[in-house]
Each structure stands twice: as C-alpha cells, then as structure tokens.
Scaffold this active site. Structure first.
Site, PDB file in Angstrom:
ATOM      1  N   GLU A   1      38.146   6.978 -16.187  1.00 24.20           N
ATOM      2  CA  GLU A   1      38.328   6.543 -17.573  1.00 24.20           C
ATOM      3  C   GLU A   1      38.968   7.632 -18.414  1.00 24.20           C
ATOM      4  OE1 GLU A   1      33.975   4.442 -17.708  1.00 24.20           O
ATOM      5  OE2 GLU A   1      34.711   5.447 -19.489  1.00 24.20           O
TER       6      GLU A   1
ATOM      7  N   CYS B   1      40.906  12.134 -24.297  1.00 23.41           N
ATOM      8  CA  CYS B   1      39.662  12.634 -23.713  1.00 23.41           C
ATOM      9  C   CYS B   1      39.752  12.367 -22.213  1.00 23.41           C
ATOM     10  CB  CYS B   1      38.504  11.866 -24.362  1.00 23.41           C
ATOM     11  SG  CYS B   1      36.917  12.247 -23.659  1.00 23.41           S
TER      12      CYS B   1
ATOM     13  N   CYS C   1      29.283  12.197 -11.844  1.00 25.48           N
ATOM     14  CA  CYS C   1      28.873  13.558 -12.175  1.00 25.48           C
ATOM     15  C   CYS C   1      27.558  13.845 -11.464  1.00 25.48           C
ATOM     16  CB  CYS C   1      28.692  13.707 -13.684  1.00 25.48           C
ATOM     17  SG  CYS C   1      28.209  15.391 -14.157  1.00 25.48           S
TER      18      CYS C   1
ATOM     19  N   CYS D   1      22.363  14.228 -16.325  1.00 22.73           N
ATOM     20  CA  CYS D   1      21.684  14.248 -17.632  1.00 22.73           C
ATOM     21  C   CYS D   1      21.091  12.867 -17.861  1.00 22.73           C
ATOM     22  CB  CYS D   1      22.665  14.618 -18.735  1.00 22.73           C
ATOM     23  SG  CYS D   1      23.393  16.233 -18.455  1.00 22.73           S
TER      24      CYS D   1
ATOM     25  N   CYS E   1      23.054   9.982 -19.868  1.00 19.90           N
ATOM     26  CA  CYS E   1      24.512   9.858 -19.726  1.00 19.90           C
ATOM     27  C   CYS E   1      24.917   8.856 -18.644  1.00 19.90           C
ATOM     28  CB  CYS E   1      25.079  11.237 -19.405  1.00 19.90           C
ATOM     29  SG  CYS E   1      26.846  11.217 -19.060  1.00 19.90           S
TER      30      CYS E   1
ATOM     31  N   CYS F   1      31.175   7.760 -22.325  1.00 17.91           N
ATOM     32  CA  CYS F   1      32.127   7.848 -21.218  1.00 17.91           C
ATOM     33  C   CYS F   1      31.430   7.545 -19.906  1.00 17.91           C
ATOM     34  CB  CYS F   1      32.691   9.259 -21.149  1.00 17.91           C
ATOM     35  SG  CYS F   1      34.250   9.352 -21.966  1.00 17.91           S
TER      36      CYS F   1
HETATM   37  N1  SAH Z   1      30.027  17.286 -18.384  1.00 19.28           N
HETATM   38  C1  SAH Z   1      30.595  17.865 -19.532  1.00 19.28           C
HETATM   39  C2  SAH Z   1      31.804  17.128 -20.015  1.00 19.28           C
HETATM   40  C3  SAH Z   1      31.516  15.711 -20.456  1.00 19.28           C
HETATM   41  S1  SAH Z   1      31.575  15.742 -22.174  1.00 19.28           S
HETATM   42  C4  SAH Z   1      29.558  17.983 -20.611  1.00 19.28           C
HETATM   43  O1  SAH Z   1      28.496  17.403 -20.474  1.00 19.28           O
HETATM   44  O2  SAH Z   1      29.816  18.699 -21.575  1.00 19.28           O
HETATM   45  C5  SAH Z   1      30.818  14.274 -22.601  1.00 19.28           C
HETATM   46  C6  SAH Z   1      29.977  14.492 -23.817  1.00 19.28           C
HETATM   47  O3  SAH Z   1      29.420  13.230 -24.206  1.00 19.28           O
HETATM   48  C7  SAH Z   1      28.838  15.432 -23.534  1.00 19.28           C
HETATM   49  O4  SAH Z   1      28.545  16.236 -24.641  1.00 19.28           O
HETATM   50  C8  SAH Z   1      27.724  14.458 -23.281  1.00 19.28           C
HETATM   51  O5  SAH Z   1      26.479  15.051 -23.441  1.00 19.28           O
HETATM   52  C9  SAH Z   1      28.015  13.399 -24.300  1.00 19.28           C
HETATM   53  N2  SAH Z   1      27.368  12.126 -24.014  1.00 19.28           N
HETATM   54  C10 SAH Z   1      26.992  11.624 -22.820  1.00 19.28           C
HETATM   55  N3  SAH Z   1      26.407  10.434 -22.986  1.00 19.28           N
HETATM   56  C11 SAH Z   1      26.431  10.173 -24.312  1.00 19.28           C
HETATM   57  C12 SAH Z   1      25.971   9.099 -25.109  1.00 19.28           C
HETATM   58  N4  SAH Z   1      25.387   8.055 -24.559  1.00 19.28           N
HETATM   59  N5  SAH Z   1      26.153   9.183 -26.443  1.00 19.28           N
HETATM   60  C13 SAH Z   1      26.771  10.236 -26.993  1.00 19.28           C
HETATM   61  N6  SAH Z   1      27.234  11.278 -26.302  1.00 19.28           N
HETATM   62  C14 SAH Z   1      27.040  11.246 -24.968  1.00 19.28           C
HETATM   63 FE1  SF4 Z   2      27.526  15.134 -16.338  1.00 19.95          FE
HETATM   64 FE2  SF4 Z   2      27.111  13.485 -18.351  1.00 19.95          FE
HETATM   65 FE3  SF4 Z   2      25.589  15.640 -18.071  1.00 19.95          FE
HETATM   66 FE4  SF4 Z   2      28.160  15.945 -18.786  1.00 19.95          FE
HETATM   67  S1  SF4 Z   2      26.562  14.915 -19.967  1.00 19.95           S
HETATM   68  S2  SF4 Z   2      27.026  17.104 -17.242  1.00 19.95           S
HETATM   69  S3  SF4 Z   2      29.093  14.226 -17.667  1.00 19.95           S
HETATM   70  S4  SF4 Z   2      25.701  13.904 -16.632  1.00 19.95           S
END
Ligand code: SAH
Ligand code: SF4
Length: 372
Positions: free
Chosen positions: A101, A122, A129, A133, A136, A350
C-alpha cells in the site's frame, strides 16, 4: 496458500534498484561505455519511460541486451481508495502476488490558511511487519518479506503515474519497519535523494521507526540530512511495554541513547509520534513525561488520535482529551501538532487494505482478533 502467489523470482531485475555506480559497473562489465548509465538514468527518472525499448539514444543491441536482464517497474496498480482531491490510498500487486500500500497526500491549506506546496507520499518498506505493535494493522498478520530498493522507489514512480502529480515529500510511514530492512532502505534513500535519481531534497524525506536503537545509530551515518520520526506512543516503559513488543528489546533508555547519537550527526529536529489511544496512553501524566523527554532531545511532538482497525478494540479518546493532552505539551514549550487527520475514512491505518485483499484471496489466514 492460494495459487495466486507466485513464489518464483522475476526472470529479470528492476532497473529502479540500481544506483548510478551500479549501472556504470554494469555497463563496463557488459563491454559498454560507462556514460550509457547516465543516459539510462535520464530515461528512468526524467523521461519516466515505461519500457527499455523507449530508451532511443541507446544503440539497439544495448537495449536488447538490457531487456534480457532487466525490466523497469513491476508494481501493478490494482485499486485506489479516496477521491481525486483528497488523500488517496493505492494498492499495488508485486511480482510474487503480494500486495503493498502507498498513500498520496495532496497539498492542503496549513494552519495559517496558506496553501502548502507539499505533495507527500507515504511509502511501505515491507510486506507486513514483524514488530507486532498491538494497535497496528500492518503487524496483525505478521511479516512476509522485505521490499527491494526497486519496489520502494517504484511506489513513487507508480503513484506519480496514477495521479499525474509531482511528489516532493516522502515519509516512510506505510507498512513495515524500515529500519528492519536497512540495506534496501539505504539503497532506496540514495536513489530518492540523488540528483541523478528522483532528486527529492533530503530534508523532505522522513524515516519513521518504532525504535530499533542500533539501526538508528547505523542510519545516522548515512551522509545526507534526512529526517527521523520515532513512533513513541508511550512516555514510560510501562505503557510502551503494553502496546509495543519492540520496547522489551530496546527500552526507552536505549532508544533515547540512540537519539542522542543521531543528534550528534544530524541538525534536523527529531519528531516524536504519539498516537492517542483511549485509556491506554492518554492520561496527563504521560503527557508531562512526554514533554520532558521531548525537551531532553529538542524534539517536536506529533499527536495523532488513533484510527480504529477492523478486528481490534482500541479507540481514540474524545477530542476534549486530545486537546488537554496537547495543551500539557504545548505549555511546556514544546513544538507540537495535533493531527485530526484527513483520510481517516480510507486511511484507517496503513496495512488494512492489503490485509483485506490478501485475506480475501486466501494468501494469508484471516488475522486473529488481537485486542487488549
Ligand atoms: N514501523 C514504522 C513505520 C510505520 S509508520 C513505525 O512504526 O514507525 C506508521 C505509523 O502509523 C506509526 O507511527 C504507527 O504507530 C502508526 N499507526 C499504526 N496503526 C495506527 C492506527 N491504527 N492509528 C493511527 N496510527 C497508527
Ligand atoms: Fe510494525 Fe506497525 Fe509497529 Fe510500525 S507500528 S513497527 S508497522 S507493527
């Protein structure tokens, strides 16, 4: 596993993953002239040709040989979500049947009402991944594979082709953990920021990480002034441990040591990203600790109310709570933004679009409901 997944590697390689030096070496090794590399790069990044056959100032035998070994972009556009003048999300199919994406965020009016000229993309760095987290969508179905440098660069060319826009800002905030794919990330960054490549100013490139401390130090040695964003999402180990498994490996102390190291190498302010999740990390004690941590490294803070994800129970706090949290940080003198995002409807985190598509096609199992 579905029959749509082709696990065979592509017969040819993508030219988009090669630097000027790589191409020069290729030209010399195949008995040609090194200046052909410059011509190829002009076709790729200035004329944006779709095929090697269109590189008409290369002699026909050179083109034929090149086409036997290489192709240009193998990202196939399958779906767009969002209207023309808003944030749009693109789904691309990769050569092995996986999906990636990419989000395009058009120029918009800033807080001061002035039109910004920023056109942001983006990009994703991995399929899925491994960092899991809890909130996510990208982490939900686990990790499939790294994207190649060509697939990272290819997202930018493919989105420009679909939108007709010239992108001038790139954030690595799509699917995946870019610092877990450091080698390909660095190669892609070289192609993105070089004058012979995409020629995007390094200050307009932001890499986001969930906090891989050793890799932050390694990336700090990359000799161009890119920006760094940290997905902090908790001001204490206690809160971070709850939602981000990466914190057990590199707790806040290690993470901030690596950020001090980064600051010795780079002048740009670090951004601390903080998604606000109701009842998890939105109390005002977290806000004041976050403010202290930001002050300690002269960082700015971006607050983002959580976007709900299908299958997860987390919720965003009320706007009132978001503003109160923001005020604590702003009152401590920290530069802070509260992004009551656009694209909430399509963007809803994302990784979701790909998750739906791969689940529907049976490429991945339906993700387990992984709430609190
Ligand atoms: N893995 C890296 C790069 C991905 S950035 C990282 O985590 O920084 C994607 C961003 O979107 C991250 O800050 C992540 O924590 C945030 N994110 C993930 N799920 C989300 C959600 N449901 N709502 C808002 N932000 C979210
Ligand atoms: Fe991976 Fe999502 Fe955590 Fe970023 S926020 S490290 S994409 S699991």
């Amino acid at each position: 596993m579905s029959a749509t997944v082709n696990t065979q590697p592509p017969v040819t390689r993508s030219l988009l993953g090669l630097s000027k030096e790589d191409l020069e070496q290729y030209c010399v090794a195949s008995g040609g002239k090194p200046y052909r590399a410059k011509q190829m790069l002009e076709w790729l990044y200035q004329h944006r040709v779709g095929s090697i056959a269109e590189m008409t100032n290369l002699p026909a035998p050179v083109r034929e040989q090149l086409a036997k070994e290489f192709h240009i972009n193998d990202l196939h556009h399958v779906e767009t979500k969002g209207a023309d003048d808003t944030t749009r999300k693109f789904l691309f199919r990769l050569h092995d049947g996986r999906y990636v994406e990419t989000v395009f965020i058009p120029a918009s009016k800033g807080l001061n009402g002035r039109q910004s000229s920023r056109k942001t993309i983006c990009v994703s760095s991995q399929v899925g991944c491994a960092y899991g987290c809890k909130f996510c969508a990208s982490g939900l179905a686990g990790f499939t594979r790294n994207l190649s440098a060509a697939e990272i660069v290819g997202q930018m060319l493919a989105v420009e082709k679909e939108t007709g826009e010239s992108i001038n800002n790139i954030v690595f905030m799509g699917m995946g953990e870019p610092l877990a794919n450091l080698k390909n990330l660095i190669k892609a960054l070289e192609i993105i920021t070089s004058h012979w490549g995409l020629n995007i100013g390094a200050r307009s490139v932001t890499v986001s990480t969930s906090g891989l401390a050793p890799q932050i130090k390694e990336l700090a040695e990359f000799p161009v002034p890119i920006r760094l964003a940290i997905s902090l999402h908790g001001a204490t180990d206690e809160v971070r441990d709850l939602i981000m498994p990466v914190n057990t490996k590199w707790p806040i102390k290690d993470l901030f040591n690596s950020l001090h190291h980064w600051r010795l190498r780079k002048k740009q302010k670090i951004s601390l990203e903080y998604i606000l999740i109701q009842g998890v990390n939105d109390d005002l004690d977290q806000a004041s600790i976050l403010a202290k941590r930001a002050k300690g490294i002269n960082a700015k803070v971006n607050l983002i109310p959580y976007n709900t994800v299908d299958g997860l129970d987390w919720k965003r706090p009320t706007e009132e709570v978001c503003y109160a949290f923001r005020d604590v940080i702003a009152d401590a003198g920290i530069n802070t933004t509260l992004r009551l995002e656009k694209g909430h409807d399509i963007n809803a985190a994302c990784g979701q679009l790909r998750l739906k598509k791969e689940t529907a096609e049976g490429i991945i199992e339906a993700p387990i409901k992984a709430g609190r």
